[in-house]
Scaffold this motif. Structure first.
Motif, mmCIF file in Angstrom:
data_model
loop_
_atom_site.group_PDB
_atom_site.id
_atom_site.type_symbol
_atom_site.label_atom_id
_atom_site.label_comp_id
_atom_site.label_asym_id
_atom_site.label_seq_id
_atom_site.Cartn_x
_atom_site.Cartn_y
_atom_site.Cartn_z
ATOM 1 N N ALA A 125 49.076 -20.702 88.075
ATOM 2 C CA ALA A 125 47.904 -20.669 87.178
ATOM 3 C C ALA A 125 47.576 -22.076 86.696
ATOM 4 C CB ALA A 125 48.167 -19.741 85.997
ATOM 5 N N ASN B 287 46.053 -24.176 89.187
ATOM 6 C CA ASN B 287 44.667 -23.779 89.426
ATOM 7 C C ASN B 287 43.771 -24.112 88.235
ATOM 8 O OD1 ASN B 287 45.049 -22.777 91.990
ATOM 9 N ND2 ASN B 287 45.589 -20.729 91.256
ATOM 10 N N GLY B 288 44.357 -24.737 87.203
ATOM 11 C CA GLY B 288 43.561 -25.125 86.034
ATOM 12 C C GLY B 288 43.356 -23.993 85.045
ATOM 13 N N ASP B 289 44.095 -22.902 85.211
ATOM 14 C CA ASP B 289 43.954 -21.783 84.268
ATOM 15 C C ASP B 289 44.936 -21.959 83.116
ATOM 16 O OD1 ASP B 289 43.820 -19.428 82.911
ATOM 17 O OD2 ASP B 289 44.630 -18.167 84.531
ATOM 18 N N SER C 296 44.757 -20.341 80.299
ATOM 19 C CA SER C 296 44.802 -19.175 79.410
ATOM 20 C C SER C 296 46.123 -18.398 79.563
ATOM 21 C CB SER C 296 43.625 -18.246 79.699
ATOM 22 O OG SER C 296 43.751 -17.733 81.016
ATOM 23 N N ARG C 297 46.776 -18.599 80.708
ATOM 24 C CA ARG C 297 48.029 -17.869 80.950
ATOM 25 C C ARG C 297 49.185 -18.526 80.183
ATOM 26 N NH1 ARG C 297 49.707 -14.275 84.978
ATOM 27 N NH2 ARG C 297 51.994 -14.188 85.028
ATOM 28 N N HIS D 108 51.744 -27.546 79.615
ATOM 29 C CA HIS D 108 50.673 -26.622 79.240
ATOM 30 C C HIS D 108 50.064 -27.023 77.893
ATOM 31 C CE1 HIS D 108 49.323 -22.511 77.704
ATOM 32 N NE2 HIS D 108 48.516 -22.770 78.734
ATOM 33 N N LYS E 177 46.323 -28.357 77.087
ATOM 34 C CA LYS E 177 45.466 -27.655 76.119
ATOM 35 C C LYS E 177 44.972 -28.621 75.041
ATOM 36 C CE LYS E 177 45.207 -23.373 75.271
ATOM 37 N NZ LYS E 177 45.330 -21.996 74.821
ATOM 38 N N THR F 106 42.307 -30.742 76.432
ATOM 39 C CA THR F 106 41.042 -29.993 76.476
ATOM 40 C C THR F 106 40.362 -30.028 75.109
ATOM 41 O OG1 THR F 106 42.051 -28.544 78.093
ATOM 42 C CG2 THR F 106 40.027 -27.756 77.062
#
Ligand SMILES: [Zn+2]
Lengths: 432, 176
Positions: free
Chosen positions: A47, A50-52, A54-55, A73, A77, A80
């Motif tokens: 994840a 893949n740039g996700d 939210s997981r 992670h 975040k 971001t």
């Protein structure tokens, strides 16, 4: 060791998650947990790659491997969030946990900040310019308004004409009292239509001259002269108008428009005419006076239109009538003589009262015989006049002589005078 | 606290003392071990007497009290969330408490997630598999209360003590 357990461990060591762990295999429970842990880590890493963001890792995934991934992670975040802050204008955000990327990112933010500052400065300048422009435009509007108020309150007509001298771009409302037209009607007229044909060609020549003067000298004084023109009114009258025309130039010195002020000079013209009439006419008889006679004589002397005949005329017994009966009776005789002369002579003949009882008639381009005939006509008219008018009869002595060139004029005048005197004497003798 | 019991040390900011006058040579700094020595010895005794859960509650409450005082004395009223976070980041770093980072700050929906790296309380502690920073939870809850005037529940979801490199705190506003 259980062979199955050894095989499963081998798969796990190679990073593969075994599809099936038999529950009765040795260390089956531990193997299952290890497989689940690896599965969880794999899914999370996938994840993340893949740039996700939210997981999240499950609470069961602990230890330094999971911890490091959670750190990564958390860092992504935060990055971001920081980027969102920058996007909303907070350029103080800096990254301090991503090594080389930090330096590159921070450099980019600093550049963005600088660009924004420059943009803001440029915008501030633009705003200032804008304000100045608005101020200027307000001032311009004000001065335009002031001009309009002036233009619309004076009785003179103020107008502007395009540089090609064809159409009016502005005409002030007092055009109505000058020529009876509305502003709209006046603006529809061409420059040529606004003037009589003679005045139009006169003004056009005048302006052409002024323009040439201006182009040569650049001096607005070229336009200062007043000119008199004639304009047709809506009701057909033709009125004399005094016009001052000036020019509005562009920054590069070309003519943008002409500005004119027109004034009705009908009254002034009348006064001038009156004055002119008074200065050239005898007030009692309305005939020309001595001054006009002298000027006319001067003109003839300098001219070439000969022959010119002169008739000298003298009212008989005026002094005696004035002294014995009174000036009123004498004045009646003078006016009577004038009436007779007016009846006999043409408009082109100059009939002048040159003294109290003296008259001289100038007959342009007239031969001696015609002059003599005219003397006879005066005599006939006198008889007629005296028959029709009561009171003392008018009696006039007359003599005519002709000059065929300028040098003969003085002689002719004397000759006419002499003949007139002889006439007076002979008629006196006849009466006695 | 039992009724009628007299208070001996009700906390006030003054109790931190006049460090300039009191520590002319040593100054305001000390080794972090000492801070942790005190905290974990306290925790040990409290846990022994009252159990682990009660110890957690006590530390959360203490953290909340500390956070309120901290907000009033060192942060003060802030214009907006961004200024609040900036101020907090700089004070926490300046005082050596930790490096605060924001993952999400959605005040409209009452949700904030932050991480604290190099945390004063737990960074470097052995991996016990248990989130330890209940004091920090209370502390952060008080800071959010100070800024928003709303009550937040703060839970440490990752901790050095669970093997993570950073402590992550998730805060949710308590519906009134
Ligand atoms: Zn922690």
């Amino acid at each position: 060791m259980d062979e199955r357990t050894a095989s499963i461990l081998g798969q796990l060591a190679a990073g593969r998650i075994p599809a099936n762990i038999p529950t009765d295999a040795e260390y089956a429970e531990q193997l299952s947990r290890l497989a689940a842990y690896l599965d969880e880590i794999q899914r999370f890493t996938l994840a993340l790659s893949n740039g996700d963001l939210s997981r999240t890792l499950s609470r069961d995934a602990m230890g330094p491997v999971a911890g490091s991934l959670k750190s990564l992670h958390a860092g992504l975040k935060h990055l971001t969030w920081q980027t969102k802050q920058i996007a909303s204008g907070d350029f103080s955000q800096r990254v301090d946990f991503m090594g080389e990327f930090s330096a590159a990112f921070n450099g980019m933010v600093a550049n963005l900040d600088e660009s924004r500052t420059e943009l803001e400065e440029a915008y501030a300048h633009m705003s200032e310019d804008m304000e100045a422009l608005q101020r200027m435009s307000a001032e311009l509007k004000e001065s335009e308004e002031r001009f309009r108020l002036i233009a619309e309150s004076v009785s003179d007509v103020i107008w502007t004409l395009d540089a090609s001298m064809e159409s009016f771009t502005y005409v002030s409302p007092s055009i109505a009292s000058l020529r009876g037209f509305t502003v709209e009607e006046a603006k529809r007229e061409s420059f040529a239509e606004a003037l009589t044909p003679e005045s139009f060609s006169f003004v056009r020549d005048c302006l052409t001259q002024k323009l040439a003067c201006f182009r040569e000298s650049g001096d607005m004084e070229c336009f200062s002269e007043r000119i008199e023109v004639e304009q047709k009114c809506k009701d057909g009258r033709i009125i004399p108008v005094e016009v001052v025309i000036s020019a509005i130039t562009t920054a590069d010195g070309n003519i943008k428009e002409f500005v004119g002020i027109s004034r009705d000079i009908t009254e002034r013209k009348k006064e001038e005419e009156k004055l002119k009439y008074r200065s050239t006419h005898d007030s009692m008889t309305g005939l020309y006076n001595r001054a006009y006679f002298d000027a006319e004589l001067d003109r003839i002397t300098k001219g070439r239109q000969f022959p010119v005949s002169f008739i000298a005329a003298d009212l008989d017994g005026l002094k005696r009538v004035n002294d014995s009966i009174g000036h009123e009776a004498g004045d009646r005789l003078i006016k009577g003589a004038a009436t007779v002369f007016r009846a006999v002579f043409r408009g082109s003949d100059v009939v002048a009262r040159t003294g109290g009882d003296e008259f001289i008639i100038i007959l342009n381009e007239t031969e001696e015989q015609t002059a003599i005939n005219l003397i006879d006509r005066v005599r006939t008219c006198l008889v007629d006049y005296n028959e029709k008018n009561e009171g003392l009869p008018v009696s006039i002595s007359l003599g005519a002589a002709t000059a065929h060139c300028a040098e003969e004029i003085q002689y002719a005048l004397k000759e006419a005078d002499k003949l007139m005197y002889e006439d007076k004497v002979s008629r006196k003798q006849q009466r006695e | 606290m039992p009724e009628n019991a007299t208070r001996k040390y009700k906390f006030s900011w003054d109790m931190l003392g006049d460090l300039k006058a009191g520590r002319p040579n040593l100054g305001p700094m000390m080794r972090l071990e000492v801070y942790r020595l005190m905290q974990y010895s306290f925790r040990d005794v409290i846990e022994t007497r009252h159990g682990a859960d009660e110890a957690d509650r006590i530390f959360y409450e203490a953290g909340f009290l500390a956070g309120m005082e901290f907000y009033d004395n060192l942060i003060g009223p802030q214009e907006d969330i961004n200024n609040f976070i900036k101020k907090l980041q700089s004070v926490l770093k300046e005082m050596g408490i930790g490096i605060l980072r924001v993952e999400e700050a959605d005040l409209d929906n009452g949700r904030i997630t932050v991480t604290v790296s190099e945390d004063l309380d737990c960074s470097g502690l052995p991996d016990t598999g248990l989130e330890l920073c209940t004091f920090d939870e209370g502390f952060i809850s008080a800071l959010l209360y100070g800024f928003t005037g709303k009550s937040f529940t703060v839970k440490e979801v990752d901790c050095w003590c669970t093997g993570d490199r950073t402590c992550r705190f998730a805060a949710h506003v308590n519906e009134a």
